[in-house]
Design a protein around this motif. Structure first.
Motif, PDB file in Angstrom:
ATOM      1  N   ARG A  17       0.827  -1.204   0.000  1.00 59.99           N
ATOM      2  CA  ARG A  17       0.000   0.000   0.000  1.00 59.99           C
ATOM      3  C   ARG A  17       0.866   1.262   0.000  1.00 59.99           C
ATOM      4  O   ARG A  17       0.716   2.130  -0.835  1.00 59.99           O
ATOM      5  CB  ARG A  17      -0.924  -0.014   1.210  1.00 59.99           C
ATOM      6  N   CYS A  18       1.801   1.354   0.973  1.00 56.70           N
ATOM      7  CA  CYS A  18       2.619   2.573   1.077  1.00 56.70           C
ATOM      8  C   CYS A  18       4.079   2.324   0.680  1.00 56.70           C
ATOM      9  O   CYS A  18       4.888   3.227   0.749  1.00 56.70           O
ATOM     10  CB  CYS A  18       2.552   3.139   2.502  1.00 56.70           C
ATOM     11  N   CYS A  61       1.670   2.244   7.788  1.00 54.60           N
ATOM     12  CA  CYS A  61       0.286   2.664   7.527  1.00 54.60           C
ATOM     13  C   CYS A  61      -0.743   1.711   8.119  1.00 54.60           C
ATOM     14  O   CYS A  61      -1.936   1.990   8.054  1.00 54.60           O
ATOM     15  CB  CYS A  61       0.060   2.797   6.016  1.00 54.60           C
TER      16      CYS A  61
END
Length: 144
Positions: A17-18, A61
């Motif tokens: 995701r990050c 995150c």
């Protein structure tokens, strides 16, 4: 417990995701009881935890969409490990050239053209079917 074997294992992870990259160190205890049953216990520090492949989450995150690298991968590719930001200097000298962590490319959003290419024909098909069914119900003699 009869036999006990303990080892340290380092597991490298990357958040999908990050794009945060990190490593976690585990102590792995392999135990055998008096009846020959084998058991593996995973520890982080002194706390028993789930194995690394069982629900790891990103410390950056909090996402659970995480992948693992092969053992030793980050040692062979140190450019993937983010460089920690140095502590600010207390001396009033000019700052040193900052060390910049690896910049991950942004993910491209799903193109609107793809959604339109799929959605418009589906919408037209549904509208046509609804129209045909309404005309057949309201004018039963015009259609066979």
């Amino acid at each position: 417990m009869r036999d006990q074997f303990e080892s340290r294992e380092t597991w490298p992870f990357e958040c999908l995701r990050c794009w945060h990259v990190w490593e976690e160190v585990y102590t792995v205890r392999r135990l055998t009881d008096n009846y020959g049953n084998e058991m593996v216990v995973w520890l982080r520090g002194t706390v028993t935890v789930q194995p690394p492949w069982s629900g790891a989450s990103c410390p950056g995150c909090g996402a659970y969409h995480v992948t693992m690298f092969p053992h030793g991968y980050l040692r062979r590719h140190p450019e993937l490990v983010p460089v920690p930001v140095p502590e600010p200097a207390t001396v009033t000298e000019p700052p040193a050239v900052p060390v910049v962590a690896r910049q991950m490319p942004a993910r491209a959003p799903l193109p609107g053209r793809l959604l339109a290419a799929i959605g418009v024909p589906v919408a037209l098909f549904v509208a046509y079917e609804l129209y045909e069914n309404l005309v057949a119900v309201t004018h039963p003699h015009t259609h066979s």
